[in-house]
Structures are given as C-alpha cells and as structure tokens.
Design an enzyme around this catalytic site. Sequence first.
Site, PDB file in Angstrom:
ATOM      1  N   HIS A 192       0.819  -1.217   0.000  1.00  0.00           N
ATOM      2  CA  HIS A 192       0.000   0.000   0.000  1.00  0.00           C
ATOM      3  C   HIS A 192       0.852   1.266   0.000  1.00  0.00           C
ATOM      4  O   HIS A 192       0.345   2.347  -0.269  1.00  0.00           O
ATOM      5  CB  HIS A 192      -1.050  -0.032   1.126  1.00  0.00           C
ATOM      6  CG  HIS A 192      -0.561   0.331   2.490  1.00  0.00           C
ATOM      7  ND1 HIS A 192      -0.227  -0.601   3.441  1.00  0.00           N
ATOM      8  CD2 HIS A 192      -0.359   1.534   3.073  1.00  0.00           C
ATOM      9  CE1 HIS A 192       0.152   0.023   4.539  1.00  0.00           C
ATOM     10  NE2 HIS A 192       0.075   1.316   4.350  1.00  0.00           N
TER      11      HIS A 192
ATOM     12  N   GLN B  40       0.347   5.874  11.547  1.00  0.00           N
ATOM     13  CA  GLN B  40       0.510   6.394  10.185  1.00  0.00           C
ATOM     14  C   GLN B  40       1.946   6.852   9.962  1.00  0.00           C
ATOM     15  O   GLN B  40       2.513   7.562  10.804  1.00  0.00           O
ATOM     16  CB  GLN B  40      -0.428   7.578   9.933  1.00  0.00           C
ATOM     17  CG  GLN B  40      -1.831   7.199   9.525  1.00  0.00           C
ATOM     18  CD  GLN B  40      -2.682   6.776  10.694  1.00  0.00           C
ATOM     19  OE1 GLN B  40      -2.452   7.231  11.803  1.00  0.00           O
ATOM     20  NE2 GLN B  40      -3.633   5.915  10.448  1.00  0.00           N
ATOM     21  N   GLY B  41       2.483   6.449   8.827  1.00  0.00           N
ATOM     22  CA  GLY B  41       3.868   6.808   8.515  1.00  0.00           C
ATOM     23  C   GLY B  41       4.846   5.702   8.852  1.00  0.00           C
ATOM     24  O   GLY B  41       5.961   5.668   8.340  1.00  0.00           O
ATOM     25  N   ASP B  42       4.435   4.787   9.724  1.00  0.00           N
ATOM     26  CA  ASP B  42       5.268   3.614  10.040  1.00  0.00           C
ATOM     27  C   ASP B  42       5.061   2.506   9.014  1.00  0.00           C
ATOM     28  O   ASP B  42       5.856   1.553   8.950  1.00  0.00           O
ATOM     29  CB  ASP B  42       4.937   3.065  11.430  1.00  0.00           C
ATOM     30  CG  ASP B  42       5.345   4.014  12.544  1.00  0.00           C
ATOM     31  OD1 ASP B  42       6.403   4.663  12.416  1.00  0.00           O
ATOM     32  OD2 ASP B  42       4.595   4.119  13.538  1.00  0.00           O
ATOM     33  N   SER B  43       4.005   2.597   8.243  1.00  0.00           N
ATOM     34  CA  SER B  43       3.676   1.577   7.246  1.00  0.00           C
ATOM     35  C   SER B  43       4.887   1.166   6.430  1.00  0.00           C
ATOM     36  O   SER B  43       5.700   2.012   6.053  1.00  0.00           O
ATOM     37  CB  SER B  43       2.626   2.109   6.270  1.00  0.00           C
ATOM     38  OG  SER B  43       1.356   1.861   6.747  1.00  0.00           O
TER      39      SER B  43
ATOM     40  N   ASP C  66       0.070  -7.575   1.446  1.00  0.00           N
ATOM     41  CA  ASP C  66       0.506  -6.168   1.490  1.00  0.00           C
ATOM     42  C   ASP C  66       2.031  -6.139   1.567  1.00  0.00           C
ATOM     43  O   ASP C  66       2.618  -5.817   2.604  1.00  0.00           O
ATOM     44  CB  ASP C  66      -0.155  -5.475   2.695  1.00  0.00           C
ATOM     45  CG  ASP C  66       0.031  -3.966   2.670  1.00  0.00           C
ATOM     46  OD1 ASP C  66       0.579  -3.455   1.682  1.00  0.00           O
ATOM     47  OD2 ASP C  66      -0.377  -3.315   3.652  1.00  0.00           O
TER      48      ASP C  66
HETATM   49  C1  4AZ Z   1      -0.389   3.529   8.786  1.00  0.00           C
HETATM   50  O1  4AZ Z   1      -1.275   4.116   8.211  1.00  0.00           O
HETATM   51  C2  4AZ Z   1      -0.702   2.724  10.004  1.00  0.00           C
HETATM   52  N1  4AZ Z   1      -1.959   1.117  14.528  1.00  0.00           N
HETATM   53  C3  4AZ Z   1       0.251   1.880  10.487  1.00  0.00           C
HETATM   54  C4  4AZ Z   1      -0.012   1.126  11.602  1.00  0.00           C
HETATM   55  C5  4AZ Z   1      -1.226   1.217  12.238  1.00  0.00           C
HETATM   56  C6  4AZ Z   1      -2.193   2.065  11.760  1.00  0.00           C
HETATM   57  C7  4AZ Z   1      -1.926   2.814  10.636  1.00  0.00           C
HETATM   58  C8  4AZ Z   1      -1.460   0.379  13.450  1.00  0.00           C
HETATM   59  O2  4AZ Z   1       0.766   3.600   8.391  1.00  0.00           O
END
Ligand code: 4AZ
Length: 281
Positions: free
Chosen positions: A88, A225-228, A136
Amino acid sequence: MSKGSRRFALLAGVVAVAAASVATTAATAAAAPPPVTPFVVGGEDTTTQENPFVVALLSADGQRLQDTRGQFCGGTLAAKNKVVTAAHCTVDIKDRPDQVQVAIGRTKLSTEEGQVLKVKAIWVHEQYDADKTTADVSVLTLEGDSDAKPMELADTSDEGYTPGAEAVALGWGLTSDNGEPSDTLKKVTLPVTSDEACKTAYPDGYVAEAHVCAGVQEGGKDTCQGDSGGPLVGSGGKLIGIVSWGEGCAQPGKYGVYSRVSTYLEDIKKQLGDGSEGQRR
Ligand code: 4AZ
C-alpha cells in the site's frame, strides 16, 4: 493505515501521512478521545546505527511534505540492493520508481546523514488486495548497493511468531493517534498476539495467513501512520512482519496488524535475486 483511510492515502506516494492523519482525526473524533502517549506510539528514541536495516521511503519531491521531510513509509533492507516494504506504500507509483528514494542510515530525517539511494524497480505482490489488505508486500530494487547489513526474513517455524514473544517495531510515524510524525527513528516493543485475540479485535479484517498482530490489550503502544512498510522484528532477530494497518493507533483492544512475512517468504525471496547474501545460509 486505518482501512477506511487506505483509499485516500498515497495517491502519488507523497500525500499518505497527511491524508491518513486527516481521516484518522475524523474517525477518532467520533469515538473515544485519543490517549496522550508519546512516540512511534509509546516507544523510545533509537538510531539507525543500532538498527541499520531500517530505511525511510522518501518522495522524490520531498519538500511537499515538509513536516516529514518527504518520508511517507518505512522499509527493511533485505539484501544489499533490496528493500521490503508494504504494497500500500508503493502500489500507486509502481510504474514510476523515480518517485521514491530510500534513505539508509538516517536516524534523524532533518539531517543529511546516511545514504540516499534511487529506486530502479518496484515489485508489488501480484495478490495484493487493498480491501482485504492481504499480500501487502512490495520489494524495491535500489540503483546501488547499501553498505548496511540486511535483515533476514522469518519462515513459518520462526520463534518470533509465538504468541507473547516480544517483537520490535520501528519507524518515523505519528507519535500519537492525532499526533505528529517523529523526526527521530523510534522503536517500540510489542508482544505478538494470538490468532484468536486478533480475530476478536478484527472479526472481519484479520486473515491469519496474511496477517500477524502485535500490541497490548490495554493500548498505549503501537505503530501508526507513517510507520507503514517498516519492520516488525521478531524475538529471533528476523523480520516477521511489515507494518500494514490498524484501527486508529494504540487504542485498547485494537492491535497493530502486520503482513505475515513467512507466508510470502518464497515470493519475496524470488525478488531478492543476486544481491540476497543476507538470505543465504
Ligand atoms: C499507517 O497508516 C498505520 N496502529 C500503520 C499502523 C497502524 C495504523 C496505521 C497500526 O501507516
């Protein structure tokens, strides 16, 4: 990212953090107030010297997201010239590898430290399903070799998948549900969750084959968010998960969901090709 916000995020690989955090803000406003917890969420500062395999994906025109220095996802060096990340993060730019660069050895995003490498090719898992968030998984081929030591990938027998085993997640993502991204790399230690517990948290979303959860029932510690795309390192020292999604961040009973690396191990290995010394035994 939260499943609802997934579609908005990452149109050109640059708006992910902004879009996802707006969507999350709206979702959270309707639910309970977010817990005020520092870091990754609930983590601590660390460095790329200690974790040389962690990389930041930067949008090529990084200036547009000034608060994150262009960082929109994380990744893991899995061979000298290969980075494992989340589909993603890359699916919208998969034919435009010039849109992304990889920062290696840059603990603080606001500095010029470490190496920035261009990307030659982007592979997105053929079975990636954005609605189910299965497969993913994505692999970037870098234009040059990194000096950093790659991380090994876990197979199905890896001890890291044992429920309760302590895993470590790393990234520059938001430090609370409605919070700010981090300039400094953060890490958080999270126990791996059983299939049953994660199925209870996400009766419709959790697919045991595709996902592995980590986190604590009481919340307060999580990726965001951003750790994805970034790493979840198992207790055996191998990559067991790729940061994928969750409902909010660090909410009680809402574990973080990670792509289960062992399920996709053979597919990923095929993409690692010749530079995959890190994978050879
Ligand atoms: C993200 O959008 C995201 N709490 C990554 C991890 C989590 C939620 C969102 C888990 O990158």
